[in-house]
Design an enzyme around this catalytic site. Sequence first.
Site, PDB file in Angstrom:
ATOM      1  N   GLU A 130      22.386   5.812 -54.553  1.00  0.00           N
ATOM      2  CA  GLU A 130      22.660   6.634 -53.362  1.00  0.00           C
ATOM      3  C   GLU A 130      21.416   7.406 -52.915  1.00  0.00           C
ATOM      4  O   GLU A 130      21.170   7.579 -51.705  1.00  0.00           O
ATOM      5  CB  GLU A 130      23.791   7.627 -53.693  1.00  0.00           C
ATOM      6  N   LYS A 206      14.473   1.599 -46.318  1.00  0.00           N
ATOM      7  CA  LYS A 206      15.836   2.134 -46.196  1.00  0.00           C
ATOM      8  C   LYS A 206      16.673   1.275 -45.249  1.00  0.00           C
ATOM      9  O   LYS A 206      17.857   1.032 -45.492  1.00  0.00           O
ATOM     10  CB  LYS A 206      15.769   3.580 -45.700  1.00  0.00           C
TER      11      LYS A 206
HETATM   12  N1  HSE Z   1       9.156  10.633 -47.534  1.00  0.00           N
HETATM   13  C1  HSE Z   1      10.522  10.509 -47.159  1.00  0.00           C
HETATM   14  C2  HSE Z   1      10.785  11.266 -45.882  1.00  0.00           C
HETATM   15  C3  HSE Z   1      11.488  11.004 -48.203  1.00  0.00           C
HETATM   16  O1  HSE Z   1       9.883  11.871 -45.311  1.00  0.00           O
HETATM   17  O2  HSE Z   1      11.919  11.242 -45.429  1.00  0.00           O
HETATM   18  C4  HSE Z   1      11.693  10.029 -49.311  1.00  0.00           C
HETATM   19  O3  HSE Z   1      12.178   8.825 -48.827  1.00  0.00           O
END
Ligand code: HSE
Length: 429
Positions: A130, A206
Site C-alpha cells: 500500500e 505508481k
Molecule cells: N518523492 C515522492 C513524492 C514520494 O514527491 O511524492 C515518494 O514516492
Amino acid sequence: MRTRPLKVALLGCGVVGSEVARIMTTHADDLEARIGAPVELAGIAVRRPGRVREGVPAELVTTDATELVKRDDIDVVVEVIGGIEPARTLITTAFEHGASVVSANKALLAEHGTALHAAAVEHGVDLYYEAAVAGAIPLIRPLRESLAGDKVDRVLGIVNGTTNFILDRMDSSGAGYSEALDEATALGYAEADPTADVEGFDAAAKAAILAGIAFHTRVTISDVHREGITEVTAADIASARGMGCTVKLLAICERTPDGSAVTARVHPAMIPLTHPLASVREAYNAVFVEAAAAGRLMFYGPGAGGAPTASAVLGDLVAVCRNKVAGTTGPGESAYTRLPVSPMGEVVTRYHISLDVADKPGVLAQVALVFAEHGVSIDTVRQQGKDGDASLVVVTHRAPDAALSAVVEALRSLDTVRGVASIMRVEGE
Ligand code: HSE
C-alpha cells in the site's frame, strides 16, 4: 489462540523505517489486539549503523540483511530500503524462508511485480505494498478489494508531491521552474537529485502499479508514457490561467474506448480550475477513480513523508499478520485480463498550442489548414498582436496524440510560424 509473537524484520531505518519501528513499539498493545497475537520487532537491517535514529532499539540493528531475512523465526519482512537491488533479492529470499513481505518499493513493484507475486504464491505468503503508491492514501486496497466487484475505467491523479509542490508554487507566485525547484529543495520536498520526481519516473512507477491493479492486467514502468515538468514555463502556467486552468503533473490510466486495451501515461497537463484535482495544493496527492457502478471516487491526502508512509506500512503489517494468524494469505496478483498497453500515439486527448506567428493576411488560414489536414478539429483560437507578430493560442478538440504531434511538427515547418512557444495537453473536462 496463538501466543508466540509474530516476528518482524525491518529492512531500512530511514525516515519511514524509523517511524515504523516507533509506531510498532508505542502501539504494541493495540496492534496485538487487532492482530490477535503479539507482534515484535526482531531485527533491523541498515547500511550505516552509526546513523540509526534515536528511539530505535540499538540491540536489534544489524548490517547483515541477508542473514536477517533467512532467519526461520521471521514471520514478516518490512522492506523500506527502495531501489531494485538488493531489495529484490532480499524479498525473494524472505519468501523462500516463509516470510510475508510488506514493501513500500514502487520502483521494484512497477518493474518486477509479476515475478514477485508469483514467488509469494509459490511460497504461500503475502506481498502487500500500500505504501508504494501515494503514501498514506489508501488506494491499493480499495482498488484490489473494495472495487473488486466493479469495473474501473479510469484512474487519474496527482501521485507525486514534489512536482505538485513545484507547480503549485509556480502557479501561486508566478515563479519559474528553477526558482520553484530551489524552494522545494530548501524546504526538504525535493531531494538533492530531484530527477526521479521532476522527470516523472516516480509517478510513472505508481501509474504502472495502479493500472495493473485497476484493470486486472500487467503494466510495467516501461509501458508508461512519461514526460516530466522540467520544460513547464511560467508562460505555460500564465496561459493556463488565461484559460481558467492550472497545470498539474497527472498520472492517467485508462481503458481504451472499445475496452480492448489500456493506456498509462504521466505528463503535465492543464486542468480546469473547477476540477477537484486543481485544488490539490502543495505536496498533497489525490487520485480520481472512475468505475462503472461506483461512479467517481476521489482519494486525497499526504502522499509522502515518514509518518504518513509508515501508516500505510503498518496497515499492511496488520493485514499480513492477521493472515498469518489465520493460516491464510490475502489477495495476490489479479492479472487475468492480460490487456495490451496501447502506445501514446493512440491516446485520445486535447492540446493547447501557443504559437508565435507573423501577423499578416492568410496566416490564420494556413495554420487552420494544418489542423484540418491531420483531421484535428479546433475548439478555440485566441490571437493577440505584438510588434508586427502575433501570439496565437489554439485549443483542439479530442484527437489521437499522434495526429496532434504531427500537427505540431507541421506547424514548426511553416515559414509564417516563428516558433511554438508551448504545447500542453488539456485534461479533466
Ligand atoms: N518523492 C515522492 C513524492 C514520494 O514527491 O511524492 C515518494 O514516492
